[in-house]
Design a protein around this motif. Sequence first.
Motif, short mmCIF file in Angstrom:
data_model
loop_
_atom_site.label_atom_id
_atom_site.label_comp_id
_atom_site.label_asym_id
_atom_site.label_seq_id
_atom_site.Cartn_x
_atom_site.Cartn_y
_atom_site.Cartn_z
N PRO A 110 56.36 67.15 59.51
CA PRO A 110 55.72 67.62 58.28
C PRO A 110 56.72 67.55 57.11
N ARG A 111 56.22 67.17 55.94
CA ARG A 111 57.06 67.12 54.73
C ARG A 111 56.27 67.72 53.58
N THR A 112 56.99 68.25 52.62
CA THR A 112 56.38 68.79 51.41
C THR A 112 56.23 67.68 50.37
N LYS A 113 55.50 67.98 49.33
CA LYS A 113 55.37 67.03 48.22
C LYS A 113 56.75 66.72 47.64
N ASP A 114 57.59 67.73 47.47
CA ASP A 114 58.93 67.49 46.94
C ASP A 114 59.74 66.55 47.82
N GLU A 115 59.58 66.67 49.13
CA GLU A 115 60.32 65.78 50.04
C GLU A 115 59.81 64.35 49.97
N TYR A 116 58.51 64.18 49.70
CA TYR A 116 57.96 62.82 49.53
C TYR A 116 58.21 62.26 48.14
N ASN A 117 58.54 63.10 47.19
CA ASN A 117 58.66 62.67 45.80
C ASN A 117 59.97 61.92 45.57
N THR A 118 60.01 60.70 46.09
CA THR A 118 61.18 59.83 45.96
C THR A 118 60.74 58.51 45.33
N PRO A 119 61.66 57.78 44.72
CA PRO A 119 61.29 56.46 44.17
C PRO A 119 60.72 55.52 45.24
N ALA A 120 61.29 55.54 46.44
CA ALA A 120 60.81 54.64 47.50
C ALA A 120 59.38 54.97 47.89
N VAL B 161 47.10 61.79 61.08
CA VAL B 161 47.75 63.00 60.56
C VAL B 161 48.94 63.39 61.45
N ILE B 162 49.73 64.30 60.94
CA ILE B 162 50.88 64.80 61.69
C ILE B 162 50.40 65.37 63.02
N ARG B 163 51.14 65.11 64.06
CA ARG B 163 50.76 65.61 65.39
C ARG B 163 50.51 67.11 65.37
N ASP B 164 49.45 67.49 66.07
CA ASP B 164 49.03 68.89 66.20
C ASP B 164 48.45 69.48 64.91
N TRP B 165 48.24 68.64 63.89
CA TRP B 165 47.60 69.10 62.65
C TRP B 165 46.20 68.53 62.51
N GLU B 166 45.76 67.75 63.50
CA GLU B 166 44.42 67.15 63.42
C GLU B 166 43.37 68.25 63.46
N ARG B 167 42.24 67.96 62.79
CA ARG B 167 41.15 68.93 62.71
C ARG B 167 39.85 68.34 63.24
N ALA B 168 39.95 67.20 63.88
CA ALA B 168 38.81 66.54 64.54
C ALA B 168 39.39 65.60 65.59
N GLN B 169 38.59 65.23 66.56
CA GLN B 169 39.07 64.35 67.62
C GLN B 169 39.28 62.93 67.15
N VAL C 34 37.39 60.97 47.70
CA VAL C 34 37.48 62.10 48.63
C VAL C 34 38.92 62.22 49.10
N GLY C 35 39.56 63.33 48.75
CA GLY C 35 40.93 63.57 49.14
C GLY C 35 41.03 64.69 50.17
N ILE C 36 42.25 65.13 50.39
CA ILE C 36 42.54 66.17 51.38
C ILE C 36 43.29 67.30 50.68
N GLY C 37 42.66 68.46 50.61
CA GLY C 37 43.27 69.61 49.96
C GLY C 37 44.60 69.99 50.58
N GLU C 38 45.56 70.29 49.73
CA GLU C 38 46.91 70.74 50.11
C GLU C 38 47.77 69.65 50.73
N SER C 39 47.29 68.41 50.75
CA SER C 39 48.11 67.31 51.28
C SER C 39 49.18 66.93 50.26
N PRO C 40 50.42 66.70 50.71
CA PRO C 40 51.46 66.28 49.78
C PRO C 40 51.22 64.88 49.22
#
Length: 161
Positions: A63-73, A21-29, A103-109
Amino acid sequence: MIKRKKQLLLVAHCVLNQNAVIRDWERAQGGFNQLVQAMLAENLGIIQLPCPEFTFSGEGRPPRTKDEYNTPAYRTLCRRLAQPVVEQAKEYQRQGYIVRGLVGIGESPSCDTLGNRGIFMEELLAMMSEARVELKTFDVPEDYLEGHGEKALLEFDCFIK
């Protein structure tokens, strides 16, 4: 002789590996141990999905939003990463296995399966549907923190049983 239960879960990469995950966003070791222990206690096989964000931008990505990831590539990468998972699920089903869920991750882009579905999950679930692999889904809530998520653990327990 031990017999296989022949039941599997598809699991977002970071459920087993919070290092992705993105640095400093981890929720477990390391991983979400309590969720993984629940899967193992039910004797479910675990198919770890690849992490498209890590593959696309590396460990030090911002960190990026879903819109920022929403590219053809990015969508192309997500389909390429999803294809072998779809093939595995189809093969397991041909052999009489039950793919119990995703099993997914809530609010993940990328990996939200429910609310504002992430890009990777949009592509994966569309491909699964085309392959006639139907999946129920569960998202690890955004506020889940390893060791402090009793409500989510109870909900997850109901999901896997």
